[in-house]
Design a protein around this motif. Structure first.
Motif, mmCIF file in Angstrom:
data_model
loop_
_atom_site.group_PDB
_atom_site.id
_atom_site.type_symbol
_atom_site.label_atom_id
_atom_site.label_comp_id
_atom_site.label_asym_id
_atom_site.label_seq_id
_atom_site.Cartn_x
_atom_site.Cartn_y
_atom_site.Cartn_z
ATOM 1 N N ASP A 1 -9.973 -2.611 0.634
ATOM 2 C CA ASP A 1 -10.336 -2.545 1.950
ATOM 3 C C ASP A 1 -9.166 -1.678 2.385
ATOM 4 N N HIS B 1 1.348 -1.200 0.194
ATOM 5 C CA HIS B 1 0.102 0.026 0.114
ATOM 6 C C HIS B 1 1.167 1.080 0.100
ATOM 7 N N ASP C 1 -5.691 -9.826 -9.476
ATOM 8 C CA ASP C 1 -5.196 -10.512 -10.720
ATOM 9 C C ASP C 1 -5.845 -10.308 -12.140
HETATM 10 N N1 AG3 Z 1 -4.148 -6.470 -4.874
HETATM 11 C C1 AG3 Z 1 -3.889 -7.698 -4.326
HETATM 12 C C2 AG3 Z 1 -2.898 -7.788 -5.638
HETATM 13 C C3 AG3 Z 1 -2.598 -9.324 -6.361
HETATM 14 C C4 AG3 Z 1 -2.548 -10.762 -4.890
HETATM 15 N N2 AG3 Z 1 -2.154 -11.891 -6.010
HETATM 16 C C5 AG3 Z 1 -2.044 -12.575 -5.935
HETATM 17 N N3 AG3 Z 1 -1.646 -13.018 -4.686
HETATM 18 N N4 AG3 Z 1 -2.001 -13.935 -6.270
HETATM 19 C C6 AG3 Z 1 -5.472 -5.357 -3.737
HETATM 20 C C7 AG3 Z 1 -5.241 -5.478 -2.584
HETATM 21 C C8 AG3 Z 1 -5.111 -4.918 -1.509
HETATM 22 N N5 AG3 Z 1 -4.726 -3.517 -1.811
#
Ligand code: AG3
Length: 281
Positions: free
Chosen positions: A91, A67, A163
């Protein structure tokens, strides 16, 4: 002591022959929303973990690396980041970091799934408390559709997505980035979650083929997140005018309070890629 050992690993990684295992203590919440299956679990190594559709979104132990880097890198590269849009990010972690910048006057957050926000308010107050700030406006809409209603409005747009599989796939298309570009002001910056240089090389390469057609400045930087696939994750940095190193506002970076990961030297270092990855872009 219980004889039952509960472990979680992402299915997609397992299919590809490599995945991280996280030991779980107990499930705190399981909800099936209209969009996905949402779990909040306790893990002895990483604290509380948010898992959407079997994909680790964040853990308390290592969310800061993600973040802080998705928010402060663009915010310290733009001279006047007043209006900011976050797509996804239900989140609240990205919004929490954006609010550390007094220049920011308004943060719009466009999250498709209101249940993510509700669950995070309950289990991750350290992240989701940011939603009640007066500068923050929440829109429960599809990000791609939302963009068509905002033209030339934002200084910075952050795509804090999952993803590029399932519902997240529309956030990784040429058409989507053309919309991002038209929703930005003429000197705007867009930063997006852009997977791992180790495991998604071809995907990143194909994405940059069209990003380069849309934005005059495109580059990539990364951060370390032990619970994401390959232990790291990167971001695309797309900009109409400002360069993340040449236009970096060091003094601003040094004034940000309560940091666990980001600092001014790391801002620069994050753009230095290993040799094998240099020719991806
Ligand atoms: N971002 C999640 C990133 C992707 C992670 N990929 C995985 N674990 N395969 C969104 C959440 C954070 N704010």
């Amino acid at each position: 002591m219980s004889q039952i050992d509960l472990w979680f690993g992402e299915q997609y990684g397992r299919e590809n022959g490599r995945y991280l295992n996280i030991k779980l203590d107990n499930v705190l919440e399981k909800i099936v929303s209209p969009f996905q299956e949402i779990y909040v679990v306790n893990s002895p190594a990483f604290g509380k973990v948010l898992i959407n559709d079997g994909v680790v979104m964040l853990t308390e132990a290592d969310e800061a690396g993600y973040h802080e880097m998705i928010a402060h890198v663009p915010l310290c590269s733009h001279p006047e980041p007043r209006e900011v849009l976050v797509i996804g990010g239900g989140d609240g972690g990205t919004v929490r970091e954006l609010l550390k910048h007094p220049q920011v006057k308004r943060v719009d957050i466009c999250e498709i799934d209101g249940m993510v926000i509700e669950i995070c308010r309950k289990h991750f107050p350290n992240l989701a408390n940011s939603f009640s700030h007066e500068k923050v406006h929440i829109y429960l809409e599809d990000g791609a559709k939302f963009l068509t209603t905002r033209k030339g409005q934002y200084d910075v747009i952050i795509v804090d997505s999952t993803d590029p599989i399932g519902p997240g796939a529309t956030l990784f298309t040429e058409q989507f980035y053309r919309s991002i570009s038209s929703s930005l002001k003429e000197d705007g910056i867009a930063v997006s979650q852009m997977e791992s240089i180790f495991w998604h090389t071809e995907f990143i390469q194909n994405t940059f083929l069209y990003l380069k057609k849309i934005f005059p400045i495109t580059t990539y930087y990364y951060t370390m997140v032990p619970t994401y696939p390959s232990g790291m994750i990167g971001f695309s940095f797309c900009s109409k005018k400002y360069h993340p190193i040449e236009d970096f506002i060091v003094e601003r970076a040094e004034e940000i309070p309560d940091l666990r990961y980001y600092h001014s030297e790391l801002h620069r270092a994050a753009f230095q890629l290993p040799s094998f990855a240099k020719n991806i872009f």
